[in-house]
Design a protein around this motif. Structure first.
Motif, PDB file in Angstrom:
ATOM      1  N   UNK A   1      -9.175  17.272  -7.093  1.00 58.50           N
ATOM      2  CA  UNK A   1      -8.552  17.210  -8.056  1.00 58.50           C
ATOM      3  C   UNK A   1      -6.970  16.693  -7.104  1.00 58.50           C
ATOM      4  N   UNK A   2      -6.787  17.278  -6.271  1.00 56.61           N
ATOM      5  CA  UNK A   2      -5.597  17.477  -5.036  1.00 56.61           C
ATOM      6  C   UNK A   2      -5.814  15.751  -4.833  1.00 56.61           C
ATOM      7  N   UNK A   3      -6.818  15.192  -4.123  1.00 57.66           N
ATOM      8  CA  UNK A   3      -6.370  14.432  -3.469  1.00 57.66           C
ATOM      9  C   UNK A   3      -6.280  13.043  -4.827  1.00 57.66           C
ATOM     10  N   UNK A   4      -7.273  12.880  -5.992  1.00 56.83           N
ATOM     11  CA  UNK A   4      -6.296  12.428  -7.284  1.00 56.83           C
ATOM     12  C   UNK A   4      -5.291  12.226  -7.155  1.00 56.83           C
ATOM     13  N   UNK A   5      -5.198  13.580  -7.984  1.00 63.36           N
ATOM     14  CA  UNK A   5      -3.318  13.724  -8.022  1.00 63.36           C
ATOM     15  C   UNK A   5      -2.196  13.463  -6.951  1.00 63.36           C
ATOM     16  N   UNK A   6      -3.028  12.932  -5.400  1.00 64.69           N
ATOM     17  CA  UNK A   6      -1.934  12.732  -4.778  1.00 64.69           C
ATOM     18  C   UNK A   6      -1.908  10.926  -4.477  1.00 64.69           C
ATOM     19  N   UNK A   7      -2.959   9.932  -4.830  1.00 63.40           N
ATOM     20  CA  UNK A   7      -3.425   8.717  -4.842  1.00 63.40           C
ATOM     21  C   UNK A   7      -2.311   8.525  -6.284  1.00 63.40           C
ATOM     22  N   UNK A   8      -2.456   9.310  -7.088  1.00 61.86           N
ATOM     23  CA  UNK A   8      -1.506   8.803  -8.098  1.00 61.86           C
ATOM     24  C   UNK A   8       0.052   8.668  -7.901  1.00 61.86           C
ATOM     25  N   UNK A   9       0.648   9.271  -7.136  1.00 58.97           N
ATOM     26  CA  UNK A   9       1.538   9.487  -7.168  1.00 58.97           C
ATOM     27  C   UNK A   9       2.546   8.192  -6.390  1.00 58.97           C
ATOM     28  N   UNK A  10       3.689   8.081  -6.779  1.00 55.58           N
ATOM     29  CA  UNK A  10       4.782   6.988  -6.014  1.00 55.58           C
ATOM     30  C   UNK A  10       4.488   6.490  -4.686  1.00 55.58           C
ATOM     31  N   UNK A  11       4.833   7.746  -4.313  1.00 54.89           N
ATOM     32  CA  UNK A  11       5.037   7.767  -3.081  1.00 54.89           C
ATOM     33  C   UNK A  11       3.549   7.281  -2.432  1.00 54.89           C
ATOM     34  N   UNK A  12       2.076   7.692  -2.591  1.00 52.59           N
ATOM     35  CA  UNK A  12       1.430   7.434  -2.289  1.00 52.59           C
ATOM     36  C   UNK A  12       1.070   5.905  -1.735  1.00 52.59           C
ATOM     37  N   UNK A  13       1.007   5.619  -3.672  1.00 51.29           N
ATOM     38  CA  UNK A  13       1.039   4.044  -3.504  1.00 51.29           C
ATOM     39  C   UNK A  13       2.316   3.329  -2.260  1.00 51.29           C
ATOM     40  N   UNK A  14       3.356   3.888  -2.310  1.00 50.77           N
ATOM     41  CA  UNK A  14       4.398   3.128  -1.809  1.00 50.77           C
ATOM     42  C   UNK A  14       3.153   2.667   0.154  1.00 50.77           C
ATOM     43  N   UNK A  15       2.754   4.379   0.611  1.00 44.69           N
ATOM     44  CA  UNK A  15       2.179   3.998   1.839  1.00 44.69           C
ATOM     45  C   UNK A  15       1.643   2.996   1.789  1.00 44.69           C
ATOM     46  N   UNK A  16       0.561   3.436   0.820  1.00 45.16           N
ATOM     47  CA  UNK A  16      -0.553   1.661   0.641  1.00 45.16           C
ATOM     48  C   UNK A  16      -0.073   0.239   1.296  1.00 45.16           C
ATOM     49  N   UNK A  17       1.103   0.607   0.607  1.00 42.62           N
ATOM     50  CA  UNK A  17       1.670  -0.795   0.255  1.00 42.62           C
ATOM     51  C   UNK A  17       2.200  -1.720   1.813  1.00 42.62           C
ATOM     52  N   UNK A  18       2.242  -0.220   2.813  1.00 45.16           N
ATOM     53  CA  UNK A  18       2.652  -0.450   3.994  1.00 45.16           C
ATOM     54  C   UNK A  18       1.402  -0.576   4.904  1.00 45.16           C
ATOM     55  N   UNK A  19       0.292  -0.552   3.973  1.00 45.05           N
ATOM     56  CA  UNK A  19      -0.426  -0.781   4.950  1.00 45.05           C
ATOM     57  C   UNK A  19      -1.991  -2.043   5.333  1.00 45.05           C
ATOM     58  N   UNK A  20      -1.612  -2.653   3.154  1.00 50.40           N
ATOM     59  CA  UNK A  20      -1.406  -3.993   3.052  1.00 50.40           C
ATOM     60  C   UNK A  20      -0.796  -4.468   2.255  1.00 50.40           C
ATOM     61  N   UNK A  21      -0.169  -5.553   2.660  1.00 48.77           N
ATOM     62  CA  UNK A  21       0.742  -5.758   1.884  1.00 48.77           C
ATOM     63  C   UNK A  21      -0.046  -7.218   0.925  1.00 48.77           C
ATOM     64  N   UNK A  22      -1.151  -7.427   0.632  1.00 49.50           N
ATOM     65  CA  UNK A  22      -2.239  -7.959  -0.342  1.00 49.50           C
ATOM     66  C   UNK A  22      -2.385  -7.244  -1.268  1.00 49.50           C
ATOM     67  N   UNK A  23      -2.990  -7.725  -2.445  1.00 50.87           N
ATOM     68  CA  UNK A  23      -3.522  -6.864  -3.694  1.00 50.87           C
ATOM     69  C   UNK A  23      -4.349  -6.464  -3.319  1.00 50.87           C
ATOM     70  N   UNK A  24      -5.360  -7.046  -2.512  1.00 46.55           N
ATOM     71  CA  UNK A  24      -6.722  -5.802  -2.004  1.00 46.55           C
ATOM     72  C   UNK A  24      -6.524  -4.957  -0.855  1.00 46.55           C
ATOM     73  N   UNK A  25      -6.710  -3.930  -1.651  1.00 46.21           N
ATOM     74  CA  UNK A  25      -6.922  -2.490  -0.264  1.00 46.21           C
ATOM     75  C   UNK A  25      -8.570  -2.352   0.580  1.00 46.21           C
ATOM     76  N   UNK A  26      -9.378  -2.651   1.468  1.00 42.35           N
ATOM     77  CA  UNK A  26     -10.649  -2.122   1.118  1.00 42.35           C
ATOM     78  C   UNK A  26     -10.633  -0.387   1.761  1.00 42.35           C
TER      79      UNK A  26
END
Length: 557
Positions: free
Chosen positions: A492-517
């Motif tokens: 439950x917490x993991x899903x809530x974390x992944x739904x935050x703007x902050x974790x979305x920003x972290x994902x953009x620092x890992x991948x600059x494309x529209x794909x996230x493997x």
């Protein structure tokens, strides 16, 4: 490796480009004050064209005003699209070539705007039309205007070297580089002149050279390649699964450097995070360091037929502690951040925007990631076009598509109605294809217009019961499941974390494309176990505040 583009591959347009080059040369020579035989490119340059001039079409355009970059680009762009795709050929735009050379100068410690003589050999192992060698040659010629022109010309072969397996591109490269030398040639009395040196040669840029280079600069060919047994053995320490040409060229380029050398590359950003490039990242961060990276913000139109995020990455043998990151937007360089120099095989966290700099810095210090916190990420097993006959509107196991939770809530997307269910063939098929336990589903790819890169949904026990107990997940969806009975944070917490703007920003620092493997998602940084435990009972507002603070201030505890 793949064979070179041969004369038989030339399109009528490419032939017309080659036909225009002698007249272009003559105009350049005349402008430099040369006449007679020096206006004949076949005499003036010590490089014999690998094709018959007489077989080319008659010149229909006046090309005299074109720059060397424009001539090289015209040749590459005129190749048939299937030839460019087969050999991964893309000409480097002049603004990117210039910016990469500026980065290279800084890596060499040259901070003055004044021209400096080249400190050693500059090699491009996939030179094409010589776009990346032109800035280096021009700087050296500007810096040596007071020297004997004969000595300067005689010394160039020891300072500039281009290699390519397309002999026609090599001839074009030699011509455009020699055109830069014409004003120098004009300073030499006619009876002391010699044909201008050919600085590029046909060959395999991956072959181990006799002479190491002070600078290796490249815009290597892209695409998967089938290696020979000997090649696979040679590059075994930088290959995981299939080999991509540009990664092989980067490894070979590092091999060719002197003890104080610089590797300057124009490459896709996939090497920064993808699973297939894990050994390459380990190798590069062990032997050299990433000093600068510039992200090219315009993904389409940078290279003909190429649609992917691109960067200019410069590595040095020096012990670099911080990497400078910039963005290139419409020819302008924008400073983004300086971050701790990335190391190791895991994805390198690098912000693409200034507002992501603090988040990337904090995330890089996090003690956990999704995998070490007890979670496994896999890609949905259904590749629909391989099982099209087993898909139908109403019978069998329900299928979950990426579009079924594009708003973060599980629903039934009407566009997938004809393929809403799947017929399973046997028990083995059922074991491989079905998901029967609660999980978090994450879109593996998103459209450019979507605001989020992390779009998730919690597939609960109740959801599964409502769908008949099990589902089939298609391969544009990543599936996150626990690897232990006691992961360091709840689903439950993991899903809530992944739904935050902050974790979305972290994902953009890992991948600059529209794909996230799945591999990239597994490396998503997380704070300490104690911090995660303290977040379990927070309401949404308090959780958002806590996550924002942790990923800006860091949480190494």
């Amino acid at each position: 490796m793949s064979s070179a583009a041969a004369a038989g591959d030339l399109s009528p347009t490419a032939s017309a480009v080659l036909a225009a080059i002698p007249a272009w040369w003559a105009a350049r020579a005349e402008t430099a004050g040369l006449s007679g035989r020096w206006r004949d490119v076949t005499f003036a340059v010590d490089a014999e064209p690998p094709f018959s001039m007489s077989a080319l079409p008659a010149l229909e355009e006046e090309w005299g005003p074109l720059s060397g970059e424009e001539v090289g680009q015209a040749y590459v762009n005129a190749l048939a699209s299937e030839v460019r795709s087969r050999h991964g050929r893309h000409y480097t735009p002049s603004d990117l070539a210039g910016h990469l050379w500026d980065q290279t100068r800084r890596a060499l410690g040259v901070t003055s705007a004044a021209a400096s003589p080249l400190p050693g050999l500059v090699r491009d192992p996939a030179c094409g039309g010589a776009a990346l060698l032109l800035p280096a040659l021009r700087e050296h010629l500007r810096a040596t205007t007071d020297l004997n022109p004969r000595m300067v010309l005689a010394g160039l072969p020891a300072l500039i070297e281009g290699i390519d397996n397309d002999p026609i591109a090599v001839w074009v490269a030699n011509t455009v580089l020699a055109a830069e030398m014409l004003p120098l040639l004009a300073q030499i009395p006619d009876d002391h002149r010699r044909p201008l040196p050919a600085l590029c040669r046909s060959g395999d840029g991956l072959a181990t050279p006799h002479t190491p280079a002070q600078i290796v600069v490249m815009n290597p060919p892209y695409g998967r390649v089938k290696l020979s047994d000997a090649e696979r053995e040679r590059f075994a320490n930088v290959i995981y699964g299939h080999a991509n040409l540009y990664g092989i060229f980067m490894a070979a380029g590092e091999d060719q450097l002197t003890d104080s050398g610089v590797l300057a590359t124009l490459v896709p950003t996939s090497f920064l995070a993808g699973r297939y490039f894990s050994p390459l990242r380990e190798r590069l961060s062990t032997s050299i360091r990433l000093q600068e990276v510039a992200f090219v913000e315009k993904r389409s139109g940078v290279f003909t037929t190429v649609l992917q995020e691109t960067c200019l990455a410069v590595f040095t043998r020096k012990k670099v502690r911080r990497t400078s990151i910039t963005g290139l937007r419409d020819g302008e360089s924008v400073n983004i951040a300086k971050v701790p120099t990335p190391q190791g095989s895991l994805p390198w966290l690098l912000p693409r925007r200034t507002d992501l700099a603090a988040i990337a810095a904090a995330a890089s210090q996090m003690p956990l990631n999704l995998a070490s916190a007890g979670w496994k990420v896999s890609t949905g097993p259904l590749v629909w076009n391989r099982r099209a006959k087993d898909l139908n509107p109403s019978h069998g196991t329900p299928v979950i598509w990426s579009a079924d939770f594009d708003g973060g809530v599980l629903h039934t997307d009407a566009r997938r109605g004809p393929m809403r269910h799947m017929t399973l063939r046997d028990d083995r098929d059922r074991k491989t294809m079905t998901l029967s336990d609660p999980a978090i589903l994450v879109q593996r790819t998103s459209s450019p217009e979507q605001q989020r890169r992390l779009t998730t949904v919690h597939l609960t026990t109740e959801d599964l019961e409502g769908l008949g107990g099990s589902v089939v997940v298609e391969n544009h969806v990543n599936v996150i499941r626990p690897t232990t009975e006691t992961p360091k944070l709840s689903m439950e917490l993991l899903n809530r974390l992944l739904s935050t703007k902050t974790l979305d920003a972290v994902a953009r620092c890992i991948s600059g494309s529209v794909a996230l493997s799945a591999f990239e998602l597994s490396a998503l940084p997380l704070p300490s176990e104690n911090t995660l435990a303290s977040w379990e009972q927070l309401d949404d507002d308090a959780l958002n505040r806590a996550v924002t603070m942790a990923y800006r201030a860091g949480d190494p505890a």
